[in-house]
Design an enzyme around this catalytic site. Sequence first.
Site, PDB file in Angstrom:
ATOM      1  N   TYR A 101     -46.895  49.309  24.789  1.00 28.33           N
ATOM      2  CA  TYR A 101     -47.648  47.960  24.826  1.00 28.33           C
ATOM      3  C   TYR A 101     -46.799  46.686  26.029  1.00 28.33           C
ATOM      4  CZ  TYR A 101     -42.495  46.380  22.326  1.00 28.33           C
ATOM      5  OH  TYR A 101     -42.596  46.747  22.065  1.00 28.33           O
ATOM      6  N   PRO A 117     -41.949  55.612  25.334  1.00 25.99           N
ATOM      7  CA  PRO A 117     -42.025  56.451  24.334  1.00 25.99           C
ATOM      8  C   PRO A 117     -43.150  55.536  23.256  1.00 25.99           C
ATOM      9  CG  PRO A 117     -39.998  55.494  24.677  1.00 25.99           C
ATOM     10  CD  PRO A 117     -41.259  54.547  25.873  1.00 25.99           C
ATOM     11  N   GLY A 118     -43.559  56.239  22.206  1.00 27.51           N
ATOM     12  CA  GLY A 118     -44.414  55.801  21.322  1.00 27.51           C
ATOM     13  C   GLY A 118     -43.035  55.489  20.161  1.00 27.51           C
ATOM     14  N   GLY A 175     -26.960  50.285  27.519  1.00 24.75           N
ATOM     15  CA  GLY A 175     -27.227  51.038  25.827  1.00 24.75           C
ATOM     16  C   GLY A 175     -27.138  52.656  25.162  1.00 24.75           C
ATOM     17  N   GLY A 176     -25.947  53.557  25.780  1.00 28.28           N
ATOM     18  CA  GLY A 176     -25.708  55.039  25.752  1.00 28.28           C
ATOM     19  C   GLY A 176     -24.994  55.231  24.930  1.00 28.28           C
TER      20      GLY A 176
HETATM   21  C1  HXC Z   1     -36.084  35.496  13.821  1.00 25.79           C
HETATM   22  C2  HXC Z   1     -33.539  35.972  14.927  1.00 25.79           C
HETATM   23  C3  HXC Z   1     -34.502  37.588  14.128  1.00 25.79           C
HETATM   24  C4  HXC Z   1     -35.129  37.401  13.067  1.00 25.79           C
HETATM   25  C5  HXC Z   1     -32.280  37.046  15.686  1.00 25.79           C
HETATM   26  N1  HXC Z   1     -33.796  36.096  15.255  1.00 25.79           N
HETATM   27  N2  HXC Z   1     -33.096  38.133  14.519  1.00 25.79           N
HETATM   28  N3  HXC Z   1     -35.248  34.790  14.876  1.00 25.79           N
HETATM   29  N4  HXC Z   1     -35.942  36.586  12.872  1.00 25.79           N
HETATM   30  N5  HXC Z   1     -35.117  38.693  12.647  1.00 25.79           N
HETATM   31  C6  HXC Z   1     -33.156  34.810  16.836  1.00 25.79           C
HETATM   32  C7  HXC Z   1     -31.115  33.806  15.994  1.00 25.79           C
HETATM   33  O1  HXC Z   1     -31.215  33.245  15.002  1.00 25.79           O
HETATM   34  C8  HXC Z   1     -31.230  33.273  17.193  1.00 25.79           C
HETATM   35  O2  HXC Z   1     -31.810  32.163  17.467  1.00 25.79           O
HETATM   36  C9  HXC Z   1     -31.394  33.914  18.191  1.00 25.79           C
HETATM   37  O3  HXC Z   1     -32.225  35.218  17.658  1.00 25.79           O
HETATM   38  C10 HXC Z   1     -30.291  34.994  18.615  1.00 25.79           C
HETATM   39  O4  HXC Z   1     -29.864  35.744  17.100  1.00 25.79           O
HETATM   40  P1  HXC Z   1     -28.316  36.160  17.538  1.00 25.79           P
HETATM   41  O5  HXC Z   1     -28.415  37.299  16.305  1.00 25.79           O
HETATM   42  O6  HXC Z   1     -27.422  35.384  18.217  1.00 25.79           O
HETATM   43  O7  HXC Z   1     -28.751  37.951  18.936  1.00 25.79           O
HETATM   44  P2  HXC Z   1     -27.630  38.936  19.370  1.00 25.79           P
HETATM   45  O8  HXC Z   1     -26.418  38.990  18.393  1.00 25.79           O
HETATM   46  O9  HXC Z   1     -27.786  38.664  20.996  1.00 25.79           O
HETATM   47  O10 HXC Z   1     -27.939  40.014  18.919  1.00 25.79           O
HETATM   48  C11 HXC Z   1     -28.960  40.724  20.051  1.00 25.79           C
HETATM   49  C12 HXC Z   1     -30.801  41.089  18.398  1.00 25.79           C
HETATM   50  C13 HXC Z   1     -29.647  41.906  17.755  1.00 25.79           C
HETATM   51  C14 HXC Z   1     -32.042  41.576  20.117  1.00 25.79           C
HETATM   52  C15 HXC Z   1     -31.697  39.991  17.819  1.00 25.79           C
HETATM   53  O11 HXC Z   1     -31.028  42.545  17.366  1.00 25.79           O
HETATM   54  C16 HXC Z   1     -30.059  43.455  18.837  1.00 25.79           C
HETATM   55  O12 HXC Z   1     -28.615  43.067  18.901  1.00 25.79           O
HETATM   56  N6  HXC Z   1     -30.271  43.837  19.022  1.00 25.79           N
HETATM   57  C17 HXC Z   1     -29.587  45.303  20.540  1.00 25.79           C
HETATM   58  C18 HXC Z   1     -30.720  46.560  19.330  1.00 25.79           C
HETATM   59  C19 HXC Z   1     -32.490  46.641  19.673  1.00 25.79           C
HETATM   60  O13 HXC Z   1     -33.141  45.429  19.503  1.00 25.79           O
HETATM   61  N7  HXC Z   1     -32.620  48.042  19.089  1.00 25.79           N
HETATM   62  C20 HXC Z   1     -34.832  48.002  19.250  1.00 25.79           C
HETATM   63  C21 HXC Z   1     -35.044  48.426  20.292  1.00 25.79           C
HETATM   64  S1  HXC Z   1     -36.275  49.471  19.632  1.00 25.79           S
HETATM   65  P3  HXC Z   1     -30.738  30.418  16.706  1.00 25.79           P
HETATM   66  O14 HXC Z   1     -31.867  29.393  17.718  1.00 25.79           O
HETATM   67  O15 HXC Z   1     -30.671  30.731  15.138  1.00 25.79           O
HETATM   68  O16 HXC Z   1     -29.951  30.497  17.976  1.00 25.79           O
HETATM   69  C22 HXC Z   1     -37.536  48.668  20.535  1.00 25.79           C
HETATM   70  C23 HXC Z   1     -38.658  49.578  20.557  1.00 25.79           C
HETATM   71  C24 HXC Z   1     -39.804  49.266  20.237  1.00 25.79           C
HETATM   72  O17 HXC Z   1     -37.409  47.726  21.848  1.00 25.79           O
HETATM   73  C25 HXC Z   1     -41.384  50.210  20.115  1.00 25.79           C
HETATM   74  C26 HXC Z   1     -41.320  51.174  19.114  1.00 25.79           C
HETATM   75  C27 HXC Z   1     -42.385  51.839  18.545  1.00 25.79           C
HETATM   76  P1  NAP Z   2     -30.984  51.272  20.260  1.00 25.71           P
HETATM   77  O1  NAP Z   2     -30.652  52.628  20.019  1.00 25.71           O
HETATM   78  O2  NAP Z   2     -30.909  49.911  19.212  1.00 25.71           O
HETATM   79  O3  NAP Z   2     -30.802  51.601  20.853  1.00 25.71           O
HETATM   80  C1  NAP Z   2     -30.815  49.588  22.285  1.00 25.71           C
HETATM   81  C2  NAP Z   2     -29.546  50.149  22.820  1.00 25.71           C
HETATM   82  O4  NAP Z   2     -29.021  48.353  23.003  1.00 25.71           O
HETATM   83  C3  NAP Z   2     -27.865  50.009  22.036  1.00 25.71           C
HETATM   84  O5  NAP Z   2     -27.117  50.708  22.907  1.00 25.71           O
HETATM   85  C4  NAP Z   2     -27.217  48.242  22.392  1.00 25.71           C
HETATM   86  O6  NAP Z   2     -26.350  48.490  22.289  1.00 25.71           O
HETATM   87  C5  NAP Z   2     -27.562  47.965  23.458  1.00 25.71           C
HETATM   88  N1  NAP Z   2     -27.987  46.350  23.914  1.00 25.71           N
HETATM   89  C6  NAP Z   2     -28.589  45.868  23.275  1.00 25.71           C
HETATM   90  N2  NAP Z   2     -28.109  44.043  23.531  1.00 25.71           N
HETATM   91  C7  NAP Z   2     -27.550  44.565  25.227  1.00 25.71           C
HETATM   92  C8  NAP Z   2     -27.094  43.844  25.989  1.00 25.71           C
HETATM   93  N3  NAP Z   2     -27.325  43.075  25.746  1.00 25.71           N
HETATM   94  N4  NAP Z   2     -25.830  44.773  26.407  1.00 25.71           N
HETATM   95  C9  NAP Z   2     -26.031  46.001  27.141  1.00 25.71           C
HETATM   96  N5  NAP Z   2     -26.574  46.758  25.921  1.00 25.71           N
HETATM   97  C10 NAP Z   2     -27.209  46.095  25.060  1.00 25.71           C
HETATM   98  O7  NAP Z   2     -32.737  52.033  20.044  1.00 25.71           O
HETATM   99  P2  NAP Z   2     -33.803  53.149  20.175  1.00 25.71           P
HETATM  100  O8  NAP Z   2     -34.255  53.535  19.696  1.00 25.71           O
HETATM  101  O9  NAP Z   2     -32.692  54.077  20.892  1.00 25.71           O
HETATM  102  O10 NAP Z   2     -33.780  52.245  21.606  1.00 25.71           O
HETATM  103  C11 NAP Z   2     -34.091  52.285  23.336  1.00 25.71           C
HETATM  104  C12 NAP Z   2     -35.070  52.287  24.410  1.00 25.71           C
HETATM  105  O11 NAP Z   2     -36.105  52.560  24.403  1.00 25.71           O
HETATM  106  C13 NAP Z   2     -34.998  51.292  23.991  1.00 25.71           C
HETATM  107  O12 NAP Z   2     -35.578  50.336  25.789  1.00 25.71           O
HETATM  108  C14 NAP Z   2     -36.365  51.020  23.421  1.00 25.71           C
HETATM  109  O13 NAP Z   2     -37.146  49.658  23.822  1.00 25.71           O
HETATM  110  C15 NAP Z   2     -37.036  52.076  23.759  1.00 25.71           C
HETATM  111  N6  NAP Z   2     -38.002  52.021  23.171  1.00 25.71           N
HETATM  112  C16 NAP Z   2     -37.421  52.586  21.911  1.00 25.71           C
HETATM  113  C17 NAP Z   2     -38.411  53.157  20.655  1.00 25.71           C
HETATM  114  C18 NAP Z   2     -38.751  53.617  19.839  1.00 25.71           C
HETATM  115  O14 NAP Z   2     -39.040  54.048  18.590  1.00 25.71           O
HETATM  116  N7  NAP Z   2     -37.434  54.275  19.238  1.00 25.71           N
HETATM  117  C19 NAP Z   2     -40.189  53.529  21.512  1.00 25.71           C
HETATM  118  C20 NAP Z   2     -40.632  52.878  22.386  1.00 25.71           C
HETATM  119  C21 NAP Z   2     -39.356  52.595  23.487  1.00 25.71           C
HETATM  120  P3  NAP Z   2     -24.898  47.202  21.572  1.00 25.71           P
HETATM  121  O15 NAP Z   2     -25.258  46.866  20.019  1.00 25.71           O
HETATM  122  O16 NAP Z   2     -23.886  48.552  22.207  1.00 25.71           O
HETATM  123  O17 NAP Z   2     -24.941  46.649  23.268  1.00 25.71           O
END
Ligand code: HXC
Ligand code: NAP
Length: 295
Positions: A158, A199-200, A25-26
């Site tokens: 969490y 991280p927060g 995820g770089g």
């Molecule tokens: C309910 C949902 C949904 C939503 C997707 N789904 N979004 N269900 N509410 N908002 C369901 C879809 O309907 C589908 O189920 C299944 O999840 C898979 O969805 P896809 O869109 O096909 O998945 P995919 O394309 O693989 O995308 C994965 C993803 C997407 C997680 C849904 O958001 C993503 O690519 N995220 C990567 C980046 C990311 O999330 N960054 C944030 C990290 S922050 P069905 O049943 O319909 O097939 C983090 C920090 C936490 O972790 C702490 C913060 C302080």
């Molecule tokens: P982000 O920009 O959405 O980063 C998530 C990355 O994961 C994206 O680059 C995405 O790239 C990659 N990824 C998702 N699914 C993948 C897969 N199947 N294979 C390979 N790569 C995949 O969000 P961020 O906030 O920088 O988060 C980075 C990390 O920090 C995460 O672990 C998150 O849980 C953690 N974190 C963030 C926060 C915050 O406040 N931002 C707080 C606590 C923890 P592609 O879509 O190209 O795959």
Amino acid sequence: MEKSDSKNNMLREGSLDDQVVLVTGGGTGLGKSMTASFLELGASVIIASRKLENLQKTADELNEQFPGKVLPLQCDIRDYDQVEETVAKGVEYFGKINVLVNNAAGNFISPTERLSHRAFDTVVDIVLKGSYNSTLAIGKYWIENGIKGNVLSITTTYTFTGSAYVVPSACGKAGVLALTQSLAVEWAQYGIRLNAIAPGPFPTKGAWTRLFPNEISSLFSPDKKVPLGRFGEHRELTNLACYMISDYAAFMTGEQIVLDGGEWLQGAGQFNFLRQVPSEMWDELEKTVRKGKSE
Ligand code: HXC
Ligand code: NAP
């Protein structure tokens, strides 16, 4: 002594010379910021995720400043074979890999009963399976080649409290902490270290669009949520990451360091709600409390 400047790298130039880091995820968010900091300190970096377009854009931008130091590789970390191939390509290009940063994640807010089982799988597969796939593939390569590598995983606070409305992420991240603590002991015999940063809130597009959409963003003001009254700055996290992957942290393993401005503790302490009491109210409160003592 020079005054510290939180906008800059805290380690000395060259602190990561000769290090080759694989950041999952770089291409975006915190992964991109960590990549830039590692490069500043002399490392080479492989960035790997699903969207090659994002990776290429980040690699082009960073290679301009650090020519030939960033290799973008498309990889879905949920697929073990793709991870092994990424490791092999990275080693072929840079000669070795000696640090893995498990940064990739998937997450979104939802009441759990609204999730399909596929949605639950999707998040756990990225967070937990993706992290153990990457750790297993790189660990086998390190052990076979006698490389004393280290893994840094980006978790969340969490991992130890759980969290409503992001339950798949909470399950996955808790598993990543268990992986970190377990292997820290098991693989210490090979000189391999594993640590984590929890991280927060650090603003990124990926997290903010999925976790704090506009409709509810006012519920999450840092003034109320974070004792230090602000979100984290990326440099604050990247400085900690640089330290933890460097040899300065050679005695640290199995550790998860929280970097959250006091956020999780505020939610935990029974009387922390008293932060909301204005200071002018304390005279009155004290009188009432003292009176209570004599009754
Ligand atoms: C309910 C949902 C949904 C939503 C997707 N789904 N979004 N269900 N509410 N908002 C369901 C879809 O309907 C589908 O189920 C299944 O999840 C898979 O969805 P896809 O869109 O096909 O998945 P995919 O394309 O693989 O995308 C994965 C993803 C997407 C997680 C849904 O958001 C993503 O690519 N995220 C990567 C980046 C990311 O999330 N960054 C944030 C990290 S922050 P069905 O049943 O319909 O097939 C983090 C920090 C936490 O972790 C702490 C913060 C302080
Ligand atoms: P982000 O920009 O959405 O980063 C998530 C990355 O994961 C994206 O680059 C995405 O790239 C990659 N990824 C998702 N699914 C993948 C897969 N199947 N294979 C390979 N790569 C995949 O969000 P961020 O906030 O920088 O988060 C980075 C990390 O920090 C995460 O672990 C998150 O849980 C953690 N974190 C963030 C926060 C915050 O406040 N931002 C707080 C606590 C923890 P592609 O879509 O190209 O795959």
